[in-house]
Design a protein around this motif. Structure first.
Motif, PDB file in Angstrom:
ATOM      1  N   ALA A 181       0.845  -1.201   0.000  1.00  0.00           N
ATOM      2  CA  ALA A 181       0.000   0.000   0.000  1.00  0.00           C
ATOM      3  C   ALA A 181       0.876   1.244   0.000  1.00  0.00           C
ATOM      4  N   MET A 182       1.901   1.228   0.855  1.00  0.00           N
ATOM      5  CA  MET A 182       2.786   2.387   0.927  1.00  0.00           C
ATOM      6  C   MET A 182       3.509   2.577  -0.401  1.00  0.00           C
ATOM      7  N   GLN A 183       3.943   1.456  -0.988  1.00  0.00           N
ATOM      8  CA  GLN A 183       4.632   1.557  -2.272  1.00  0.00           C
ATOM      9  C   GLN A 183       3.716   2.160  -3.327  1.00  0.00           C
ATOM     10  N   LEU A 184       2.460   1.714  -3.274  1.00  0.00           N
ATOM     11  CA  LEU A 184       1.500   2.254  -4.246  1.00  0.00           C
ATOM     12  C   LEU A 184       1.328   3.745  -4.040  1.00  0.00           C
ATOM     13  N   ASN A 185       1.242   4.154  -2.777  1.00  0.00           N
ATOM     14  CA  ASN A 185       1.100   5.585  -2.481  1.00  0.00           C
ATOM     15  C   ASN A 185       2.298   6.354  -3.003  1.00  0.00           C
ATOM     16  N   MET A 186       3.464   5.753  -2.837  1.00  0.00           N
ATOM     17  CA  MET A 186       4.675   6.435  -3.311  1.00  0.00           C
ATOM     18  C   MET A 186       4.672   6.526  -4.829  1.00  0.00           C
ATOM     19  N   ILE A 187       4.229   5.430  -5.476  1.00  0.00           N
ATOM     20  CA  ILE A 187       4.133   5.461  -6.942  1.00  0.00           C
ATOM     21  C   ILE A 187       3.192   6.575  -7.364  1.00  0.00           C
ATOM     22  N   ARG A 188       2.072   6.642  -6.627  1.00  0.00           N
ATOM     23  CA  ARG A 188       1.091   7.685  -6.915  1.00  0.00           C
ATOM     24  C   ARG A 188       1.735   9.060  -6.808  1.00  0.00           C
ATOM     25  N   ASP A 189       2.475   9.280  -5.703  1.00  0.00           N
ATOM     26  CA  ASP A 189       3.135  10.570  -5.520  1.00  0.00           C
ATOM     27  C   ASP A 189       4.080  10.850  -6.681  1.00  0.00           C
ATOM     28  N   GLY A 190       4.833   9.779  -7.042  1.00  0.00           N
ATOM     29  CA  GLY A 190       5.780   9.949  -8.126  1.00  0.00           C
ATOM     30  C   GLY A 190       5.091  10.343  -9.420  1.00  0.00           C
ATOM     31  N   ILE A 191       4.011   9.639  -9.715  1.00  0.00           N
ATOM     32  CA  ILE A 191       3.280   9.931 -10.949  1.00  0.00           C
ATOM     33  C   ILE A 191       2.729  11.343 -10.906  1.00  0.00           C
ATOM     34  N   ARG A 192       2.200  11.684  -9.731  1.00  0.00           N
ATOM     35  CA  ARG A 192       1.584  13.010  -9.632  1.00  0.00           C
ATOM     36  C   ARG A 192       2.627  14.101  -9.855  1.00  0.00           C
ATOM     37  N   ILE A 193       3.785  13.888  -9.237  1.00  0.00           N
ATOM     38  CA  ILE A 193       4.847  14.883  -9.411  1.00  0.00           C
ATOM     39  C   ILE A 193       5.225  14.968 -10.887  1.00  0.00           C
ATOM     40  N   ALA A 194       5.345  13.758 -11.507  1.00  0.00           N
ATOM     41  CA  ALA A 194       5.726  13.744 -12.921  1.00  0.00           C
ATOM     42  C   ALA A 194       4.677  14.446 -13.767  1.00  0.00           C
ATOM     43  N   VAL A 195       3.400  14.137 -13.456  1.00  0.00           N
ATOM     44  CA  VAL A 195       2.319  14.747 -14.239  1.00  0.00           C
ATOM     45  C   VAL A 195       2.308  16.246 -14.033  1.00  0.00           C
ATOM     46  N   ASP A 196       2.442  16.650 -12.754  1.00  0.00           N
ATOM     47  CA  ASP A 196       2.460  18.086 -12.469  1.00  0.00           C
ATOM     48  C   ASP A 196       3.595  18.766 -13.216  1.00  0.00           C
ATOM     49  N   ASP A 197       4.761  18.100 -13.167  1.00  0.00           N
ATOM     50  CA  ASP A 197       5.921  18.652 -13.870  1.00  0.00           C
ATOM     51  C   ASP A 197       5.618  18.775 -15.350  1.00  0.00           C
ATOM     52  N   GLY A 198       5.030  17.695 -15.882  1.00  0.00           N
ATOM     53  CA  GLY A 198       4.697  17.690 -17.303  1.00  0.00           C
ATOM     54  C   GLY A 198       3.758  18.821 -17.658  1.00  0.00           C
ATOM     55  N   VAL A 199       2.700  18.974 -16.833  1.00  0.00           N
ATOM     56  CA  VAL A 199       1.712  20.021 -17.089  1.00  0.00           C
ATOM     57  C   VAL A 199       2.374  21.382 -17.003  1.00  0.00           C
ATOM     58  N   ARG A 200       3.217  21.521 -15.943  1.00  0.00           N
ATOM     59  CA  ARG A 200       3.867  22.815 -15.740  1.00  0.00           C
ATOM     60  C   ARG A 200       4.780  23.134 -16.924  1.00  0.00           C
ATOM     61  N   SER A 201       5.529  22.120 -17.343  1.00  0.00           N
ATOM     62  CA  SER A 201       6.476  22.394 -18.422  1.00  0.00           C
ATOM     63  C   SER A 201       5.726  22.681 -19.713  1.00  0.00           C
ATOM     64  N   GLU A 202       4.587  21.976 -19.883  1.00  0.00           N
ATOM     65  CA  GLU A 202       3.776  22.217 -21.083  1.00  0.00           C
ATOM     66  C   GLU A 202       3.230  23.640 -21.064  1.00  0.00           C
ATOM     67  N   ARG A 203       2.776  24.024 -19.857  1.00  0.00           N
ATOM     68  CA  ARG A 203       2.231  25.381 -19.719  1.00  0.00           C
ATOM     69  C   ARG A 203       3.328  26.418 -19.974  1.00  0.00           C
ATOM     70  N   THR A 204       4.489  26.122 -19.420  1.00  0.00           N
ATOM     71  CA  THR A 204       5.620  27.030 -19.613  1.00  0.00           C
ATOM     72  C   THR A 204       5.923  27.168 -21.099  1.00  0.00           C
ATOM     73  N   LYS A 205       5.835  26.024 -21.797  1.00  0.00           N
ATOM     74  CA  LYS A 205       6.124  26.038 -23.229  1.00  0.00           C
ATOM     75  C   LYS A 205       5.121  26.927 -23.963  1.00  0.00           C
TER      76      LYS A 205
END
Lengths: 233, 707
Positions: free
Chosen positions: B447-471
């Motif tokens: 469960a904890m690993q899944l939560n961490m994966i979730r956090d990782g994905i969210r950070i990646a997605v946020d980064d992606g969105v942010r970088s896309e917006r920046t672009k």
């Protein structure tokens, strides 16, 4: 009576202001210049001005705020210039009280045409209306049903017979979309054959005569997928 | 080295421990035997003991004939002589009755004893003068010849017994006239019978000192010897036992330390035995001890029983003294610890399987216990109350185990479900889905690993969105920054154009600048559009219309361009309905772009096919042409931004046309595909057709197959 109209040109880019000034002076206008929003406001209040051309993105006071302040005191046509060029900016500009909108980069001749159009509408529109009651007025276009003549900014437009018929049809129903087949059958009184091309050719020609910028029509529009209309203004 | 010495110590300890146990077993045996003797003999025990001691003492002296056994054997012979020499049958019968039927053997008996011994019987029952019967007429009755040491004389119903002592002196050792004197127990009945018998015979009986015949020696000396031997054996056994006992005691004392070490080791071993097993063993042991001591009735069994009890108590004491928390090591505790241990390292399925196994083991144990107790109950007839209580307890334990397993399983499955839900949610794009599984759950780690994966994905997605917006912001700002100077350029070009007295070549230059400025303007607009479209920032205003009309309008609009090309256009638009619900303005841009593309890049004189068809519930527009340039890029690459078929980029256009077309088509819910086959270049656009009653089924099929 001084025939010369005074136009205030506001932009933080001095070269643009100069270019516009030269173009408009050639057209016979008096030009006042301002380079930021506050200066524009001051100039607008202290002088008798007939039209303002103003940029939106400016230091000290931005164009939109300046327009709102000027609108509190004066009733005069305002043309907005913007580098943003997005629909939302256009709508915002028009909603705060601008009368027309030009996206940068623009052609100065088109700007001159718009200036002329705006001034005509503010000063001599009443004269046109007085000429005949049997007129359809839509923005800067007026169609005299008795004379079968279209006036743009008060000036009669030279149209062929077919073109006049098309314009009349569309002017009678502003905002209604006519499919090419219907226009064809109504004007030519025969079943539509290759209607699209024929109608399109005429539409393009009419546009060149009545639109200020035929490549970006404001009145006679193609509604893609449906047909053609004269937009209600 | 160390282990070796330890090993020897251990062996010594084991030996010492055995000695220790045996000492106690011996003590127990002696005690039990003593108690048994006391209960069977009562106060006579001391007389008995005296006799045993006397006999032993006589044996020690070494005179066999002084033994009571010898005397008794001789007395018995005398007795038998008395009965067997009666002449008349009635007398014999009487005598036999008097002797409880046990002493009559017939005349051959006389023969047997006459071989070694001398006898003379004078019977008065038939003749008042008496009939003498003897085995040696030469013998003078009443004397004791050589080699004979015992003389029995019975005259006038009085019995005297003489014994030859050392130095050939003859002494009377017994006379029935002297009341109270006692010789042997064996003669009591006979003496009594003699006294009462009026016709009692006179009997003389001499016993030979050293037996000459096997038979007689067996009778008198042999039995004495046997007795003596037995006694000697017993004594030697006793002595050996005593010596062994002392030795063991000695060992026990000398290797006391080793023994204690061993018991400690023993306690360590016993620590691993569950308390339940111990209790069960206790129960079994006490039952066995009970059976041995009270039911079997055998002395040896009783001793074994007591020894078992002692062993039990000893082990219990060892256990209790070394293993402080004896109760902690029970089955439930072990099972729980096993599970918690398993939980730490094992996979989820292992843990669940172990839980199941634990349950099965506990249940099997309960069943086994029930069977054992039932068997005991049937054999020994336990009280039904006890049985009911026992079965109740078993049922309770079984139900508890099942409940525990059920509850644990349900909890784990619930956690499992939570994880599955989260995975599904995350799959659907809800990255806010977090699970809150307790740390006690075997799924906690996952469960904890899944939560961490979730956090990782969210950070990646946020980064992606942010970088896309920046672009997008970057492109917007850049195009804005370019637009302002471009405005000046265009404005001054117009002013230049208005100049009338320019030389013709300068006018030519100006027109070139004007064209390029215009192209730059178009490019900026295209860049802006495509960046917005690819990031999903465009607003759509879809409408219901016929795609056929849009295509015709587009072709009509571009008629001039189409007519000006050196291409043959083959347009096929069937008279079907192509109802779509899309943004017409955007689709016009799409069609415009692909037609422009064909017009610009098709080989002069070749044919361009523009075909609209229905395919699987979608409208398919394909534009095919032969490329002017050799195409080195794939279809995918051609839709990438700023890519053009001609690598030299000499032609006009921003290189964004196809990219914009693809972005807009996809934004409108369509597909856009470019295929390149040699010089054959084709664009295929599909758009979903709107619902029509007739085409409903087909459309649905396609929706699912395209999903």
């Amino acid at each position: 009576m001084s025939d010369k109209k005074t136009i205030l040109v506001v932009d933080d880019d001095r070269e643009i202001v100069r270019a516009i000034s030269i173009t408009l002076e050639k057209e016979g206008y008096n030009i006042l210049k301002a380079y930021d929003g506050l200066e524009a406001l001051e100039t607008a209040v202290t002088n008798e001005i007939h039209l303002i051309i103003i940029d939106i993105m400016m230091p000290k006071l931005d164009g939109l705020s300046a327009i709102m302040k000027i609108r509190e005191k004066k009733n005069l046509p305002i043309i907005v210039l913007s580098a943003k060029g997005e629909d939302s900016d256009k709508i915002l500009g028009l909603s705060v009280g601008a009368d027309d909108y030009m996206a940068k980069p623009f052609n100065p001749l088109e700007l001159a045409a718009r200036v002329k159009s705006q001034l005509r509408r503010y000063t001599s529109l009443g004269d046109i209306n007085a000429r005949s009651d049997n007129c359809i007025v839509n923005g800067r276009l007026t169609f005299n049903l008795d004379e079968h003549v279209l006036y743009a900014d008060g000036d009669p437009v030279k149209l062929t017979a077919t073109e006049t018929k098309i314009v009349e049809l569309l002017m009678r129903h502003p905002g209604r979309i006519f499919p090419a087949e219907e226009i064809y059958s109504r004007i030519w009184n025969e079943p539509a054959y290759s209607a699209e091309n024929t109608v399109m050719v005429h539409i393009r020609r009419i546009r060149e005569k009545i639109e200020l910028n035929p490549s970006e029509p404001e009145y006679l529009k193609v509604v893609w997928g449906l047909g053609y209309e004269i937009e209600r203004h | 080295m160390d282990t070796k010495s330890k090993g020897t110590n251990l062996a010594r300890g084991l030996f010492s421990w055995f000695c220790y146990l045996l000492v106690f077993f011996t003590l127990i045996s002696v005690t039990v035997y003593g108690i048994a003797l006391f209960t069977s003999y009562g106060s006579d025990i001391f007389t008995q003991a005296e006799r045993v001691i006397d006999t032993s003492a006589q044996l020690m002296i070494g005179e066999l004939r002084e033994l009571d056994t010898y005397k008794e054997s001789a007395s018995a012979f005398f007795e038998r002589l008395y009965y067997n020499t009666r002449t008349s049958d009635t007398e014999k019968e009487k005598a036999r009755e008097a002797a409880n039927n046990s002493l009559y053997y017939g005349t051959q008996y006389l023969e047997s004893i006459s071989r070694d011994n001398l006898y003379c019987v004078i019977d008065y029952s038939t003749d008042p003068n008496g009939i003498t019967s003897t085995n040696d007429p030469n013998w003078t009755p009443g004397t004791l010849p050589e080699d004979f040491n015992y003389l029995f004389v019975c005259e006038d119903r009085c019995v005297s017994i003489y014994h030859k002592f050392e130095g050939d002196t003859l002494g009377c050792v017994y006379s029935s006239e002297e009341a109270g004197s006692f010789y042997t127990n064996a003669l009591t009945y006979t003496l009594d019978a003699l006294r009462k018998d009026p016709l009692a015979p006179d009997i003389y009986f001499a016993v030979r000192e050293e037996a000459t015949s096997y038979y007689a020696s067996n009778e008198i000396i042999g039995s004495a010897q046997n007795r003596a031997n037995r006694l000697l054996f017993q004594l030697s056994l006793l002595v050996t036992a005593a010596v062994l006992f002392l030795l063991m005691l000695l060992f026990g004392i000398i290797f006391r330390r080793d023994r204690l070490l061993f018991t400690e080791r023993l306690s360590v071993w016993m620590r691993h035995i569950w308390i339940e097993i111990k209790l069960l063993l206790t129960f079994v042991l006490f039952a066995a001890a009970y059976l041995l001591v009270f039911v079997s009735g055998s002395g040896f069994a009783a001793i074994c029983g007591f020894c078992l009890v002692f062993l039990y108590i000893h082990l219990l004491l060892v256990d209790l003294s070394h293993n402080r928390r004896i109760w902690r090591h029970n089955i439930v505790h072990s099972v729980l610890r096993f599970i918690s241990q398993a939980r730490r390292n094992r996979r989820f399925d292992h843990i669940e399987y172990r839980k199941f196994l634990a349950m099965v083991i506990v249940l099997s144990g309960l069943v086994l216990l029930t069977v054992i107790v039932t068997v005991f109950a049937v054999i020994h007839g336990f009280k039904w109350r006890f049985l009911i209580l026992f079965y109740g307890a078993i049922a309770f334990a079984a139900a508890g185990t099942l409940f525990w397993f059920g509850a644990a399983l349900r909890e784990d499955l619930r956690d499992y479900g939570i994880l599955m839900d989260q995975i599904e949610k995350m799959y659907r794009g809800d990255l806010n889905a977090v699970n809150h599984i307790t740390s006690a759950s075997p799924l906690y780690g996952y469960a904890m690993q899944l939560n961490m994966i979730r956090d990782g994905i969210r950070i990646a997605v946020d980064d992606g969105v942010r970088s896309e917006r920046t672009k997008v912001e970057l492109i917007t700002n850049v195009s804005h920054d370019i637009k302002t100077p471009l405005t000046s350029i265009i404005s001054y070009i117009e002013l230049l154009k208005a100049e009338e007295d320019l030389p013709p070549h300068v006018k030519d230059y100006v027109s070139v600048i004007s064209q390029k400025a215009e192209r730059l303007r178009a490019m900026i607009q295209d860049i802006f559009d495509v960046s917005k479209a690819t990031t999903g920032n465009i607003s759509l205003s879809p409408e219901h219309f016929d795609l056929k009309t849009l295509l015709r309008q587009t072709l009509a609009d571009m008629d001039e361009l189409i007519q000006n090309t050196l291409l043959q256009w083959r347009v096929q638009i069937p008279e079907d309905e192509y109802p779509v619900y899309v943004d017409g303005q955007r689709m016009y841009r799409v069609f415009q772009n692909i037609i422009k593309n064909a017009a610009q890049y098709a080989l002069e004189g070749s044919r361009v096919y523009v075909v609209l068809v229905k395919q699987e519930g979608r409208a398919l527009l394909s534009v095919q042409n032969i490329s002017k340039h050799e195409l080195s890029q794939t279809g995918e690459e051609l839709t990438a931004r700023f890519v053009r078929g001609d690598a030299s980029r000499t032609s006009t256009g921003s290189g964004l046309g196809l990219s914009i077309a693809k972005s807009f088509t996809e934004a409108c819910g369509g597909t856009f595909r470019i295929s390149v086959n040699g010089d054959q270049f084709s664009v295929e656009i599909t758009l979903p057709l709107e619902f029509q009653p007739g085409a409903a089924a087909a459309e649905e099929d396609n929706d699912t197959s395209n999903a």
